[in-house]
Design a protein around this motif. Structure first.
Motif: not given
Lengths: 270, 340
Positions: A149-150, A197-198, A206-213
């Motif tokens: 992710a990094s 992000r758009y 840290a926000g990667f997983a949430e973004h991908m969800a």
């Protein structure tokens, strides 16, 4: 150049332009979806495009956006003076056709059929989804290739340009993602981040997983539409399987065997 | 009854079936013709080839067809019939409560027949709700917010007129409100199946259960968000489940989202018969396992216990069905149809 050869060349140019028009709900070219039924060159400078959608009930705003996209893309060819777009077999076919061919004000009809939303607002909504879906495809491919992710959130446009995707879907999406990224002004130069992000904000590790969800949710919705559209399109227009196989019993049950020419091309009037 | 490979008997409540007449004789106009054709396209697009019906049968199937497909060839123990009138499209209605009730008379204890009403009818809608309660003793209704009614091409669950109807439903004990929130087929409204009205209605009517059919797809994220906030919102799997055949990984992603957000106690099986038949759906569902990476990603699993809940236990709670009593009764009176 003789007339048939010129027509063929012009038709090829028209098809190339049509491939730039996407179904807004699916972000897939209308030519890939099989929506374009007919292209004809009339005289030297007029083009007729006939298209149709998977169901009679498809939302009219999607039909409008596609009709408008066809008109604009084909109209941008230097030799084209007139474009006549015709939607078939849709409950609002006549309205859409009137609007897009300028018998009535296009924006007015659109607003009326879409509860007051204007065309640009609807277009922006779908543009966001298209951006997210293209981005998810690339990031998922990078994750599958082992990128952490990094590394992904720090990737620059130059890094993305240099990366050759093994995954065919990602390889196909890369130029489409890049074009939209630049068009939206989310990246300017080669040092800019490849993934944002758009709304322009950066994606943190840290926000990667949430973004991908969130991106996954967008894709699930779009895929649902895409799968249904392909299925419904195939069924509605009883297309012969183009995989080269002989028709099977199922094709006869479904009446898939008669060619498309049998289909009445009339539009619905209401 | 679905018998698992290791011999366990799973009680199946099919939460979403129809008994319709979409035949040309009953079609009032081009819309009626296009509507059943659209359903038929769903049937052909997502069914396994060996499960395909001919169009004429699909337009109007018999009572025997239904009994056979659900209870004899199929694993259903009980089925919830949803009424979808579409009176602007069909002369005598598409799926009507009286016709469904007549059909169900042969095995009353296996069916729950839900009603339907149109809040835009005003006082008449209220009278009709009373009529349905008195005549059919309904405990649930199916709402179809995109249905046409004269000049109107759709309505919202949080319209004032709708609220008056739901108040009456609550008073009369009509507790289960099934709401069609599915694919974007119009009517006129930009998106008459937008799910946000469920949020308002579910908040304002805590005593009612809101079962969102088709899980709001293609607005799954909106639906999930609402279902997390509201304890009385459920998801019906009709239309989502058939993807298990042609696109199993896609189905896995959808069910994983539902398990994560909505939870194993609030997902209901529904075949959407006659668009699809329950036999192959239940069989595939029982034998389906979430891919490992999706399990990891969402931290959910689809265990046999969860499958059993989805296939019947969850619906039994909503409709106060005593499964053990039903098992005993059905064992003594299996469904039979006359030999053909």
């Amino acid at each position: 150049m003789d007339v048939p050869a010129r027509n063929t060349r012009q038709e090829g140019q028209v098809w190339d332009r049509l491939a730039r028009v996407a179904d807004p709900e699916l972000d897939e070219p209308i030519t890939d979806m099989g929506f374009v039924e007919r292209v004809a060159i009339v005289g030297r400078e007029a083009v007729e495009v006939d298209f149709r959608l998977p169901t009679y009930w498809c939302s009219p705003n999607f039909a409008f956006l596609m009709a408008d996209g066809i008109r604009r893309e084909v109209g941008s060819l230097p030799w084209v003076r007139r474009v006549r777009v015709r939607l078939h077999d849709h409950m609002f076919a006549e309205r859409v056709n009137n609007g897009v061919n300028e018998a009535q004000d296009f924006a007015d009809i659109f607003r009326e059929l879409s509860d007051g939303d204007d065309l640009d607002a609807v277009r922006a909504k779908f543009e966001e989804k298209a951006f997210q879906r293209r981005q998810e495809c690339l990031i998922e491919a990078l994750v599958a290739e082992g990128f952490p992710a990094s590394g992904i959130v720090a990737m620059t446009l130059a890094d993305l340009d240099a990366h050759a995707f093994a995954d065919t879907a990602a390889a196909a999406q890369k130029p489409r993602y890049r074009a939209l990224l630049l068009e939206l002004g989310l990246a300017w130069g080669s040092d800019d981040l490849a993934f944002r992000r758009y709304d322009g904000s950066a994606i943190t590790e840290a926000g990667f997983a949430e973004h991908m969800a969130a991106l996954r949710a967008v894709r699930i919705n779009m895929e649902f539409n895409g799968a249904l559209c392909r299925g419904l399109q195939g069924t509605r227009y009883k297309e012969v399987d183009r995989s080269g196989k002989e028709p099977e019993l199922v094709d006869f049950i479904l009446g898939r065997v008669p060619p498309r020419a049998d289909r009445p091309g009339q539009t619905m009037t209401n | 009854m679905y018998k698992t490979p290791d011999g366990k008997e799973i009680f199946v409540i099919d939460g979403h079936i129809h008994f319709w007449d979409g035949s040309p004789e009953n079609q009032a106009n081009i819309h009626g013709k296009q509507f059943i054709e659209c359903f038929y396209a769903y049937h052909t697009a997502l069914s396994p080839k060996e499960q395909l019906w001919e169009k004429s049968k699909f337009e109007k199937y018999s009572e025997d067809d239904l009994y056979r497909d659900l209870f004899i060839d199929g694993p259903d123990d009980m089925a919830i019939i949803q009424t979808t009138v579409l009176s602007d499209f069909y002369k005598t209605g598409f799926g009507c409560i009286q016709r469904a009730t007549d059909m169900a008379a042969r095995a009353k204890d296996r069916f729950i027949v839900n009603g339907s009403f149109d809040p835009r009818d005003g006082e008449k809608a209220l009278e009709y709700i009373h009529f349905m309660k008195e005549t059919y003793d309904i405990t649930g209704v199916k709402m179809y917010t995109a249905e046409w009614n004269g000049a109107s091409k759709g309505w919202r669950l949080d319209d004032p007129q709708a609220y008056r109807c739901f108040e009456l439903c609550e008073k009369l004990g009509i507790k289960n409100i099934h709401v069609h929130k599915g694919p974007t087929i119009i009517p006129l409204n930009k998106d008459a199946f937008d799910v946000h009205d469920v949020d308002h209605a579910a908040t304002d009517f805590q005593g009612l259960n809101w079962i969102v059919e088709h899980c709001g797809l293609p607005r799954l994220d909106d639906f999930c968000w609402i279902a997390v906030q509201e304890t009385n919102v459920y998801g019906g799997l009709a239309v989502a489940l058939p993807f298990i055949h042609g696109r199993p990984r896609y189905f896995a992603e959808v069910i994983a989202e539902l398990l994560f957000w909505v939870g194993e106690d609030k997902i209901l099986f529904g075949s959407d018969y006659a668009i699809w038949t329950p036999q192959w759906l239940v069989d595939k569902f029982w034998n389906f396992e979430l891919p490992e990476d999706i399990k990891q990603e969402r931290g959910v699993d689809l265990t046999p216990e969860i499958k059993e809940k989805i296939l019947g236990l969850n619906a039994a709670k909503l409709y106060n069905i005593d499964i053990e009593a039903k098992r005993k009764a059905f064992a003594q009176s299996p469904v039979q149809i006359a030999a053909e």
